[in-house]
Structure formats: C-alpha cells, structure tokens
Design a protein around this motif. Structure first.
Motif, short mmCIF file in Angstrom:
data_model
loop_
_atom_site.label_atom_id
_atom_site.label_comp_id
_atom_site.label_asym_id
_atom_site.label_seq_id
_atom_site.Cartn_x
_atom_site.Cartn_y
_atom_site.Cartn_z
N TYR A 183 22.84 -7.42 27.05
CA TYR A 183 23.63 -6.58 26.55
C TYR A 183 24.56 -7.55 25.37
CZ TYR A 183 27.03 -2.79 25.38
OH TYR A 183 27.77 -1.79 24.67
N PRO A 184 24.86 -7.13 24.32
CA PRO A 184 25.63 -7.99 23.49
C PRO A 184 26.84 -8.76 23.99
CG PRO A 184 24.88 -5.98 22.27
CD PRO A 184 24.77 -5.85 23.55
N THR A 185 27.30 -8.25 24.86
CA THR A 185 28.76 -8.98 25.18
C THR A 185 28.30 -10.08 26.49
OG1 THR A 185 29.12 -7.23 27.15
CG2 THR A 185 30.10 -6.72 25.06
N LYS A 186 27.13 -10.13 26.96
CA LYS A 186 26.98 -10.81 28.08
C LYS A 186 27.00 -12.43 27.55
CE LYS A 186 25.87 -7.45 30.55
NZ LYS A 186 27.15 -6.78 31.50
N VAL A 187 26.96 -13.36 28.67
CA VAL A 187 26.85 -14.71 28.37
C VAL A 187 25.69 -14.99 27.44
CG1 VAL A 187 27.06 -17.04 29.31
CG2 VAL A 187 28.22 -15.17 30.37
N LEU A 188 24.49 -14.60 27.86
CA LEU A 188 23.32 -14.64 26.72
C LEU A 188 23.25 -13.23 26.50
CD1 LEU A 188 21.02 -16.12 25.37
CD2 LEU A 188 19.83 -15.65 27.37
N GLY A 189 23.55 -12.92 25.25
CA GLY A 189 23.65 -11.53 24.70
C GLY A 189 22.72 -11.48 23.46
N ALA A 190 22.02 -10.45 23.28
CA ALA A 190 21.28 -9.81 22.36
C ALA A 190 21.96 -9.16 21.45
CB ALA A 190 19.94 -8.93 22.81
N TYR A 191 21.33 -8.84 20.25
CA TYR A 191 21.91 -7.80 19.21
C TYR A 191 21.47 -6.45 19.44
CZ TYR A 191 24.22 -11.72 16.69
OH TYR A 191 25.03 -12.88 16.39
N GLY A 192 21.73 -6.00 20.59
CA GLY A 192 21.20 -4.77 21.12
C GLY A 192 20.91 -4.85 22.50
N ASP A 193 20.15 -3.75 23.10
CA ASP A 193 19.96 -3.99 24.46
C ASP A 193 18.80 -4.98 24.88
OD1 ASP A 193 21.71 -2.51 26.15
OD2 ASP A 193 20.90 -0.77 25.16
N GLY A 194 18.75 -5.44 26.16
CA GLY A 194 17.64 -6.19 26.62
C GLY A 194 17.96 -6.54 28.00
N GLY A 195 16.80 -6.98 28.59
CA GLY A 195 17.13 -7.22 30.19
C GLY A 195 15.94 -8.00 30.51
N ALA A 196 15.72 -8.47 31.77
CA ALA A 196 14.65 -9.32 32.45
C ALA A 196 14.89 -9.28 33.78
CB ALA A 196 14.59 -10.68 31.66
N VAL A 197 13.97 -9.63 34.38
CA VAL A 197 13.68 -9.88 35.86
C VAL A 197 12.89 -11.33 36.11
CG1 VAL A 197 12.86 -8.92 38.03
CG2 VAL A 197 13.44 -7.28 36.39
N VAL A 198 13.56 -11.89 36.84
CA VAL A 198 12.98 -13.36 37.18
C VAL A 198 12.38 -13.35 38.78
CG1 VAL A 198 13.97 -14.46 35.34
CG2 VAL A 198 14.90 -14.54 37.92
N THR A 199 11.38 -14.01 38.98
CA THR A 199 11.03 -14.00 40.32
C THR A 199 9.98 -15.22 40.55
OG1 THR A 199 9.63 -12.77 42.07
CG2 THR A 199 9.15 -12.43 39.82
N ALA A 200 9.88 -15.82 41.66
CA ALA A 200 8.87 -16.76 42.01
C ALA A 200 7.61 -16.01 42.64
CB ALA A 200 9.47 -17.69 43.05
N ASP A 201 7.35 -14.50 42.99
CA ASP A 201 6.45 -13.81 43.45
C ASP A 201 5.53 -13.38 42.52
OD1 ASP A 201 4.93 -11.98 44.91
OD2 ASP A 201 6.41 -11.53 46.31
N PRO A 202 4.29 -14.09 42.49
CA PRO A 202 3.24 -13.49 41.35
C PRO A 202 2.76 -12.00 41.58
CG PRO A 202 2.24 -14.80 43.11
CD PRO A 202 3.63 -14.96 43.16
N GLU A 203 2.99 -11.51 42.93
CA GLU A 203 2.59 -10.02 42.90
C GLU A 203 3.78 -9.21 42.46
OE1 GLU A 203 1.64 -8.99 46.89
OE2 GLU A 203 0.02 -10.52 47.30
#
Length: 369
Positions: A183-203
């Motif tokens: 979200y734009p206010t975040k430390v790493l912000g887009a110019y609109g909405d956005g998100g992500a999930v990170v994981t070490a699990d390939p499944e």
C-alpha cells in the motif's frame, strides 16, 4: 497548509522520472498481466530476503488470505493473533472462515505478548500470526519455541516491517510464510495496491500461484484448486522493482527522522518508541503515547496539524467482529493503548521544516497541559 502524517508528493518529485519510465516500460512490453515485471519483482524481492520464493498478489489482505489458505487454514480452525493491528489482519482470518483468538500486547512495545500465546493454542489452532507492528519484529525466538512445541506454523504479517531485522534476520524469514503489503504508505509502497507472500516452501509457492489465478496452474481455463483473481499488476510490479533498489535508503531516511524526533522530544512526558534488544526498527509509523492524547490532537488540529491514531479502535471491540465473542476489558493493555497512542508525521522525504513545525507545536501544547 495542513500538515499530515504522510505525503508521497516530495518523494514522487525526486523519483518522477524513474516512475514514469517504469510505467512506459510496461506499456511498451506487450504484456500487461503476469508478465516480466511481476516475474522480475518476485525474483528480486525473494532474493532481498534470501528466500527462494515470492508470489506477488493484488494487496496485503489477500496476501494473508492466500497464505493462510495455502497453509490449510479454513472453517472451524483458529489463528492466534493480536487486536492491536490494522483490521485487515483479522479480516483475512475471517475471510478464510477461521476464528481469530487474540492475545494481548506488551505495554512497552505494543507487540504481541508472546508469553500469552501458548495458553491461547487449542486443538483447533492452525496458525500463529504475529504482526510486526509499526516497524519492528515480535519476539520471534520465543514464538518459535511455542511453534516447535505445539507444531503450529508461524505466518508473519510483515505489512509494516519491510527491511526490519531481529538479530540480523529480516522480518518475513522466521515462519512458513510471510505476507507483505505494498500500500502506498508502506516502507516499500506502490502507487496503488499490491502485496506479496514469501516462503522457502516450494509446495506453498505452487499453491499460492494457483490460488492467486483462479486456481489455475499450467493450463489456462483449467481450475485445479479453489482460487480467485489476486494477481499483482504489472505496472505496480515494475514500480516496486525500481523502489526496491531504494528500500534500504528509505529505511535510513525513516531512522533519521525518528532520531530527530527522539532528540527534540527527549525530556517530555511523551512515551517515545524504542527498539527491543536485537531489533532494528524501520519506523513505518512513529507512534508516541500520552494519557492526554485527545487534548493534544485537538490542540494540534487548531494549528492545522492533522495527526493519526494507529489504531483508535481495537479490532476485538469492533461490531464487525462481534461474532468472535470478545468485548471491552478482555485485552486491557490493547484497550489502554488505544486511548493514548498517536502517530507523528513519518516518511523518508519528510521536510525538515515540516518536522520542526510539528515538534515546536507539540512542545508548546505539552507545556500548556
């Protein structure tokens, strides 16, 4: 001119050429959905966290929803979390059909009181969901001990903690999966909405990719598992790629602003934020505390300084979550904080003059209380 807690325009002016080039790059690429920019950002954001997998999605709420579903959380299950958070954390739990079980927070750091978590775990608990609130990490060593004892996985809410570390380890690398908001206010912000999930699990990675795209995988129009449309936009992904290279600089800028506040407000009766041992704070928001909060905010508003409260209404007291069975008095620290905390302007490009204006006004108001 009204002073507010966040303003993207100074940053935009300094990065305008790069942002416009990012948009043009996508428009000229011939791919507008799930193209090279999303793929590149996923690879680069994963690498930033020294993890093999990142799945870009359309917003931070859906990042939590998809991560919980990928972990098998659904109707009848419980997720242990906190009520001192932005409502989307709990909206996401509700969205998958699970029930939030709340623990209180610490009075000094406002973060999940990990000492209460073990007692909150039941035979129905399927995830522990710490919120790295305001820019610093929950005590993850203690939470890991609970997870190991109970066999319940950790799913981190990192919406406010891009770049934060604990004992040298980045937020988002402690659990089975971690959800981020851009979200734009975040430390790493887009110019609109956005998100992500990170994981070490390939499944988990494979499951997340299907679920963000209707449940489809390699063959379009063939749904393999339940899913919905939660794709990260190519334009936002390309902008985020450019901004990711500046993330560490954004963090340093926030820390510099925080240091100026700490120096200028030392000796007042405001409770100022501090980092727990082992934590490197990224100061997503600069939250202070005072028992006369409402009087202070009203006096500042008269000086055309509009500040924010993160968050004035604990989630467990909201009518939209009445079905969870909590009420006033159930989480006393959370409820006390909600009446005392407020946020000062915080963003890397905060002009020094604006910060001085806020500090001077705040000092004047505090002196008159």
């Amino acid at each position: 001119m009204t002073t507010r807690v966040w303003d993207y325009l100074p940053e935009y002016e300094s990065e305008r050429e790069d942002i416009h080039d990012a948009v043009d790059t996508v428009f000229r690429s011939g791919r507008l959905v799930l193209g090279p920019s999303v793929e590149a950002f996923e690879s680069e954001f994963a690498a930033y966290h020294s993890l093999p997998h990142c799945v870009g999605v359309d917003n931070g709420t859906n990042a939590i929803v998809l991560a919980l579903r990928a972990l098998g959380v659904g109707p009848g299950d419980e997720v242990v979390t906190v009520a001192n958070t932005a409502a989307p954390t709990v909206v996401a739990i509700d969205q998958v059909g699970a029930t939030a079980r709340f623990v209180d927070v610490g009075e000094d750091d406002f973060l999940m009181d990990v000492g209460q978590v073990r007692a909150a775990v039941t035979e129905r608990t399927r995830a522990l969901l710490p919120v790295h609130l305001y820019g610093q990490c929950v005590d993850m060593a203690a939470l890991r001990a609970v997870a190991d004892e109970t066999g319940v996985p950790i799913m981190e809410d990192c919406a406010q903690a891009h770049g934060a570390t604990q004992d040298g380890r980045l937020a988002g690398t402690f659990g089975r999966a971690a959800a981020f908001s851009f979200y734009p206010t975040k430390v790493l912000g887009a110019y609109g909405d956005g998100g992500a999930v990170v994981t070490a699990d390939p499944e988990l990675d494979a499951t997340l990719r299907r679920r963000r795209f209707y449940g489809m995988a390699d063959v379009y129009y063939v749904v393999e598992t339940p899913g919905h449309n939660a794709r990260l936009d190519e334009v936002q992904a390309e902008i985020l790629r450019r901004k990711l290279t500046r993330l560490d600089a954004y963090v340093q800028g926030r820390r510099a602003v925080a240091a100026r506040y700490a120096e200028a407000l030392a000796g007042t009766d405001l409770v100022l934020p501090s980092a727990n041992p082992g934590n490197e704070h990224v100061h997503y928001v600069y939250v202070v505390r005072h028992p006369e909060r409402d009087r202070i905010l009203a006096a500042l508003a008269e000086r055309d300084i509009q500040l924010n409260i993160s968050y004035p209404w604990p989630v467990h007291t909201m009518t939209g979550f009445a079905h969870l069975g909590y009420g006033a008095g159930d989480l006393p620290v959370t409820e006390k904080l909600a009446g005392e905390i407020f946020s000062l302007p915080m963003y890397p490009s905060l002009p020094a003059g604006t910060q001085t204006k806020v500090v001077d006004a705040l000092l004047e108001v505090l002196d008159r209380l």
